[in-house]
Design an enzyme around this catalytic site. Sequence first.
Site, short mmCIF file in Angstrom:
data_model
loop_
_atom_site.label_atom_id
_atom_site.label_comp_id
_atom_site.label_asym_id
_atom_site.label_seq_id
_atom_site.Cartn_x
_atom_site.Cartn_y
_atom_site.Cartn_z
N GLU A 1 -4.37 3.82 6.20
CA GLU A 1 -4.17 3.62 4.76
C GLU A 1 -4.80 4.78 3.99
O GLU A 1 -4.29 5.21 2.96
CB GLU A 1 -4.83 2.29 4.36
CG GLU A 1 -4.71 1.99 2.89
CD GLU A 1 -5.41 0.70 2.48
OE1 GLU A 1 -5.26 -0.33 3.16
OE2 GLU A 1 -6.12 0.74 1.45
N SER B 1 -10.62 -0.36 3.56
CA SER B 1 -9.78 -0.54 4.76
C SER B 1 -9.24 0.82 5.21
O SER B 1 -8.59 1.50 4.41
CB SER B 1 -8.58 -1.43 4.43
OG SER B 1 -9.04 -2.63 3.88
N ARG C 1 0.85 -1.22 0.00
CA ARG C 1 0.00 0.00 0.00
C ARG C 1 0.87 1.26 0.00
O ARG C 1 0.56 2.25 0.64
CB ARG C 1 -0.95 0.02 1.19
CG ARG C 1 -1.91 -1.11 1.25
CD ARG C 1 -2.86 -1.16 0.04
NE ARG C 1 -3.73 -2.30 0.18
CZ ARG C 1 -3.41 -3.51 -0.28
NH1 ARG C 1 -2.28 -3.71 -0.94
NH2 ARG C 1 -4.22 -4.52 -0.12
C1 LIG Z 1 -15.45 -0.27 -0.64
C2 LIG Z 1 -13.97 -0.04 -0.90
C3 LIG Z 1 -13.13 -1.12 -1.04
C4 LIG Z 1 -11.76 -0.91 -1.30
N1 LIG Z 1 -10.96 -2.02 -1.47
C5 LIG Z 1 -9.64 -1.85 -1.73
C6 LIG Z 1 -8.79 -2.99 -1.92
O1 LIG Z 1 -9.24 -4.15 -1.91
N2 LIG Z 1 -7.48 -2.77 -2.14
C7 LIG Z 1 -6.95 -1.52 -2.21
O2 LIG Z 1 -5.72 -1.40 -2.43
N3 LIG Z 1 -7.72 -0.42 -2.04
C8 LIG Z 1 -9.05 -0.55 -1.80
N4 LIG Z 1 -9.85 0.55 -1.60
C9 LIG Z 1 -9.24 1.89 -1.65
C10 LIG Z 1 -9.37 2.58 -3.02
O3 LIG Z 1 -10.33 1.98 -3.82
C11 LIG Z 1 -8.04 2.59 -3.78
O4 LIG Z 1 -7.03 3.18 -3.01
C12 LIG Z 1 -8.15 3.31 -5.12
O5 LIG Z 1 -6.97 3.12 -5.89
C13 LIG Z 1 -8.38 4.82 -4.95
O6 LIG Z 1 -8.69 5.34 -6.22
P1 LIG Z 1 -9.36 6.76 -6.37
O7 LIG Z 1 -9.35 7.10 -7.82
O8 LIG Z 1 -10.69 6.77 -5.71
O9 LIG Z 1 -8.33 7.67 -5.59
P2 LIG Z 1 -8.62 9.02 -4.80
O10 LIG Z 1 -9.28 8.69 -3.50
O11 LIG Z 1 -9.31 9.98 -5.69
O12 LIG Z 1 -7.14 9.51 -4.53
C14 LIG Z 1 -6.30 8.81 -3.64
C15 LIG Z 1 -4.97 9.56 -3.55
O13 LIG Z 1 -4.31 9.53 -4.81
C16 LIG Z 1 -4.12 10.85 -5.33
N5 LIG Z 1 -4.41 10.75 -6.78
C17 LIG Z 1 -5.54 10.25 -7.35
N6 LIG Z 1 -5.41 10.22 -8.69
C18 LIG Z 1 -4.18 10.72 -8.96
C19 LIG Z 1 -3.44 10.95 -10.18
N7 LIG Z 1 -3.96 10.66 -11.37
N8 LIG Z 1 -2.21 11.48 -10.09
C20 LIG Z 1 -1.66 11.79 -8.88
N9 LIG Z 1 -2.31 11.59 -7.72
C21 LIG Z 1 -3.54 11.06 -7.76
C22 LIG Z 1 -5.11 11.73 -4.58
O14 LIG Z 1 -4.65 13.06 -4.51
C23 LIG Z 1 -5.13 11.04 -3.21
O15 LIG Z 1 -4.01 11.43 -2.44
C24 LIG Z 1 -11.23 0.39 -1.37
C25 LIG Z 1 -12.09 1.49 -1.22
C26 LIG Z 1 -13.45 1.28 -1.00
C27 LIG Z 1 -14.37 2.47 -0.86
#
Ligand SMILES: Cc1cc2nc3c(=O)[nH]c(=O)nc-3n(C[C@H](O)[C@H](O)[C@H](O)COP(=O)(O)OP(=O)(O)OC[C@H]3O[C@@H](n4cnc5c(N)ncnc54)[C@H](O)[C@@H]3O)c2cc1C
Length: 339
Positions: free
Chosen positions: A335, A239, A164
């Site tokens: 996380e 998580s 992570r």
């Molecule tokens: C129900 C649920 C289940 C989940 N299960 C998992 C799992 O099994 N495994 C896991 O690893 N994660 C899991 N997650 C966490 C999440 O889905 C991941 O971390 C996912 O990759 C986040 O993507 P996002 O586009 O929503 O990121 P965001 O929440 O929009 O951004 C996360 C971070 O990345 C930065 N960011 C986003 N896009 C960019 C970009 N293009 N360039 C630079 N910085 C950027 C943002 O500024 C922020 O700091 C889960 C979340 C939920 C709600």
Amino acid sequence: MPFTFNADLRPFNTFGISVKAKLLARFDSVEQLRALLADARVNELPRLFLGGGSNVLFTQDWQGVVLLNEISGMEVVKEDEHHVWVSAGAGEWWHNFVVHCVDHGWGGIENLSLIPGKVGAAPMQNIGAYGVEIKDTFHSLDAMRISDGELITFDREACRFGYRESFFKREGKDRFVILRVTFRLHKAPHALHTSYGNIQQELERQRITGPTIKDVSNAVIAIRRSKLPDPAVLGNAGSFFKNPVVPGALARNIALEHPDVVAYPAGHGEMKLAAGWLIEKAGWKGFRANDHGVHDKQALVLVNHGNATGQAIFELSEQVLQSVKERFGVELEREVNIL
Ligand SMILES: Cc1cc2nc3c(=O)[nH]c(=O)nc-3n(C[C@H](O)[C@H](O)[C@H](O)COP(=O)(O)OP(=O)(O)OC[C@H]3O[C@@H](n4cnc5c(N)ncnc54)[C@H](O)[C@@H]3O)c2cc1C
């Protein structure tokens, strides 16, 4: 270029926290991004790049601009007899990308089905589930250095992936925007990972004996739907804490009192403990105060029952951290990105 001033961020974070951003803007190409960064209304303000907002907790209004990455497109950039190199725009939804690959018979990310968020955020924390992480099939990514607009390609080594973790969550934080990610996937036949979690049991339940990557993807989807709250129904960011890695002696001490402790060898004599188990044993599972709480099926997930503030959820996370530390001597680490 359309801007929204004083934007409510509730639709843009899966916790469903209602905070304001001074400015909200979207971009779907590198040219649009360059124009935005050069705009006088944007370049003085703190910037936050967001994908699906599924790994963030807003604890206050964002006194800056939120930039929504909507760069789309998926394409095969290269292939040989055994592999295919597939690239996707950072603004594609991660699960749509997985489905696209699974439907084409390209293996390697089927265990990562149904993880919310966008492709561009996946390398940020090296997303992982069911024994697979994106680093296993990651090839490279293209990012823009925000300070001077230079486009830089990062290979796997340069991303310094960990559990992570990546360069972009540490030294590279707030310095780069990820634009496109390329994976090297397997053409059939491909070794499936079905021993982790309940995948095998789920396949057996469905009476599948020789699973395809589509079957594994469907099994993961079914398991995730049964276990994790859907953010559209109950606000959450998956998580909230990482699984802690502790010295073997500490894990053995915990096991003496609690033979049911969930622990896996993590190399170098250390053990990885299930944070959800620790939180549950500390008595938090199903906890609720006003609208903030801990999920009643998975203690690792903090939830917003409706109108919780990010601050209340953050304070709850402090209490959870504190009690796990007192009870087990284990320091949990968040996380989710706290903003
Ligand atoms: C129900 C649920 C289940 C989940 N299960 C998992 C799992 O099994 N495994 C896991 O690893 N994660 C899991 N997650 C966490 C999440 O889905 C991941 O971390 C996912 O990759 C986040 O993507 P996002 O586009 O929503 O990121 P965001 O929440 O929009 O951004 C996360 C971070 O990345 C930065 N960011 C986003 N896009 C960019 C970009 N293009 N360039 C630079 N910085 C950027 C943002 O500024 C922020 O700091 C889960 C979340 C939920 C709600």
